[in-house]
Design a protein around this motif. Structure first.
Motif, PDB file in Angstrom:
ATOM      1  N   PRO A  40      25.374  35.335  -3.211  1.00 23.83           N
ATOM      2  CA  PRO A  40      24.474  36.250  -3.911  1.00 23.83           C
ATOM      3  C   PRO A  40      24.246  35.911  -5.382  1.00 23.83           C
ATOM      4  N   VAL A  41      22.987  35.903  -5.760  1.00 19.75           N
ATOM      5  CA  VAL A  41      22.612  35.985  -7.168  1.00 19.75           C
ATOM      6  C   VAL A  41      22.953  37.402  -7.626  1.00 19.75           C
ATOM      7  N   ILE A  42      23.640  37.526  -8.744  1.00 16.30           N
ATOM      8  CA  ILE A  42      24.090  38.842  -9.193  1.00 16.30           C
ATOM      9  C   ILE A  42      23.228  39.335 -10.339  1.00 16.30           C
ATOM     10  N   VAL A  43      22.598  40.474 -10.126  1.00 19.59           N
ATOM     11  CA  VAL A  43      21.910  41.177 -11.207  1.00 19.59           C
ATOM     12  C   VAL A  43      22.897  42.208 -11.770  1.00 19.59           C
ATOM     13  N   TRP A  44      23.255  42.015 -13.016  1.00 21.23           N
ATOM     14  CA  TRP A  44      24.133  43.005 -13.660  1.00 21.23           C
ATOM     15  C   TRP A  44      23.317  43.799 -14.662  1.00 21.23           C
ATOM     16  N   LEU A  82      33.313  36.842  -9.796  1.00 22.69           N
ATOM     17  CA  LEU A  82      32.026  36.380  -9.268  1.00 22.69           C
ATOM     18  C   LEU A  82      31.958  34.861  -9.224  1.00 22.69           C
ATOM     19  N   ALA A  83      32.452  34.217 -10.271  1.00 26.61           N
ATOM     20  CA  ALA A  83      32.427  32.759 -10.317  1.00 26.61           C
ATOM     21  C   ALA A  83      33.329  32.164  -9.238  1.00 26.61           C
ATOM     22  N   ALA A  84      34.522  32.728  -9.065  1.00 26.26           N
ATOM     23  CA  ALA A  84      35.435  32.239  -8.037  1.00 26.26           C
ATOM     24  C   ALA A  84      34.867  32.453  -6.644  1.00 26.26           C
ATOM     25  N   TYR A  85      34.068  33.510  -6.468  1.00 29.66           N
ATOM     26  CA  TYR A  85      33.443  33.814  -5.182  1.00 29.66           C
ATOM     27  C   TYR A  85      32.310  32.839  -4.867  1.00 29.66           C
TER      28      TYR A  85
END
Length: 392
Positions: A40-44, A82-85
């Motif tokens: 997933p691209v993450i929108v924060w 998120l990076a590790a995922y």
């Protein structure tokens, strides 16, 4: 996202994506929509604070004062997870992300962890100094919202001078060598501005624009009556394709995408079947790689309070909170029924979507609109403009 320039103007071939193995972590950003693993691209939405009062704001943004629920240290922990995922992109949004002073530090941290960092902003707060700071961070992209030319944009944003301040922000980014693009939300109030946006792309030498279909979310829920009807949407897609082709043929190619209505994919393909059947076959392959709407699979959202959603527009469903549990654990939890079903929603959609011959390249379109209008997550998307004959 549907890459109009990539598909209609032939700027990308299927072989381009296959060369990289189609893994999210290996694909360059312009090919990421064709990944097969759909990390997933993450929108924060890192804050609700904003200096504008936009009519269509999905976040119901507030004023600039106040505090943010997620601290810098908590955000760093979240980014590490998120990076590790394997999330390939961190999109910092709001509200207005530049309302947070720690944005550069957090974007830098995402970059250091191997993620691409991009921001979605109204552009009005990007001074020369801020642009220089953002460049030093290593941002991949700055998306600046323009919903028309000056008069229309300022009325839409409800703050006089917003248009000119956004243009200044664009110029400041360009002066520092930051890749910058435009974001435009289509509705009846501004659809006539689209040719003017294409002129801006050429005259300002801006390389990219995303045209967003209206989603009935946040303050955008008040604009359902301002959405285009199906025939108007078809005409608008044709206009966007025509304008994209005109710039391409004139030697000014731009990256043009449409967002949040995956009926655009079959529509582009059907037009190419009439105009260029050989290219249409290639486009069909690319659309199958794309797989259509990716809410809850290839895109995820984290709100200002840490809540996790399927995408940034669909906040009616909360799957967990990153302040209580890592995103990676939430996202893969098969006990969260709706989130699990969204990983393969084609088997759950109903109505026209269930029998549509384009389901494998549209993915059932936008569930947030279906629920907003029908009260049913799995109902057909009311914004699908394809005819009965086209989907049979």
């Amino acid at each position: 996202m549907i890459g109009i320039s990539k598909l209609y103007c032939g700027q990308v071939e299927a072989s381009d994506t296959l060369r990289y193995g189609r893994e999210s972590g290996k694909l360059p950003s312009h090919l990421l929509q064709f990944s097969k693993d759909k990390k997933p691209v993450i929108v924060w939405n890192m804050t609700r604070r904003c200096n504008l009062k936009c009519a269509h704001c999905y976040a119901h943004a507030t004023g600039m004062s106040g505090t943010d629920a997620i601290s810098t240290s908590q955000a760093i922990t979240m980014i590490d997870d998120l990076a590790a995922y394997g999330a390939p992109v961190m999109l910092f949004s709001g509200g207005e992300p530049l309302a947070r002073e720690d944005l550069p530090d957090l974007a830098r941290h995402a970059r250091q962890k191997g993620m691409r960092a991009v921001i979605s902003t109204n552009g009005t707060l990007i001074s020369k100094d801020k642009a220089r700071e953002l460049k030093a961070v290593g941002l991949s992209y700055v998306g600046i919202s323009l919903d028309g030319l000056e008069d229309v944009h300022d009325r839409f944003r409800r703050v006089p001078g917003a248009f000119q301040n956004a243009l200044d922000g664009i110029a400041n980014c360009q002066a520092e060598g930051l890749k910058v693009g435009l974001r435009f939300t289509i509705n009846k109030r501004n659809v006539a501005e689209i040719p003017g946006i294409f002129r801006l792309l050429k005259n300002l030498d801006v390389p990219r624009a995303c045209f967003y279909h209206l989603v009935y979310s946040g303050r955008g829920s008040d604009l359902i009556g301002e959405d285009l009807n199906h025939e108007q949407t078809r005409q608008t897609l044709d206009l966007i394709m025509d304008e994209t082709r005109a710039l391409f043929d004139a030697g000014h190619p731009k990256e043009i995408l449409t967002v949040d209505n995956h009926a655009d994919g079959p529509y582009v393909w059907m037009r190419l079947q009439r105009e260029n059947p050989e290219r249409a076959d290639e486009v069909l392959t690319l659309l199958q790689f794309n797989e259509g709407n990716s809410s809850g699979r290839g895109i995820g959202c984290i709100s200002w309070d840490g809540s996790v959603h399927a995408d940034q527009f669909w906040r009616e469903h909360v799957f967990g909170n990153v302040l209580e549990r890592p995103f990676s654990q939430i996202w893969d939890d098969q006990k969260i029924e709706l989130l699990h079903k969204l990983k393969d929603k084609k088997v759950h959609v109903r109505g026209r979507c269930a029998t549509c011959r384009h389901l494998n390249i549209c993915g059932g379109n936008f569930r947030a609109r279906a629920e907003a209008v029908h009260g049913d997550v799995w109902a057909e998307d009311p914004a699908c403009y394809l005819t009965k004959e086209e989907i049979a």
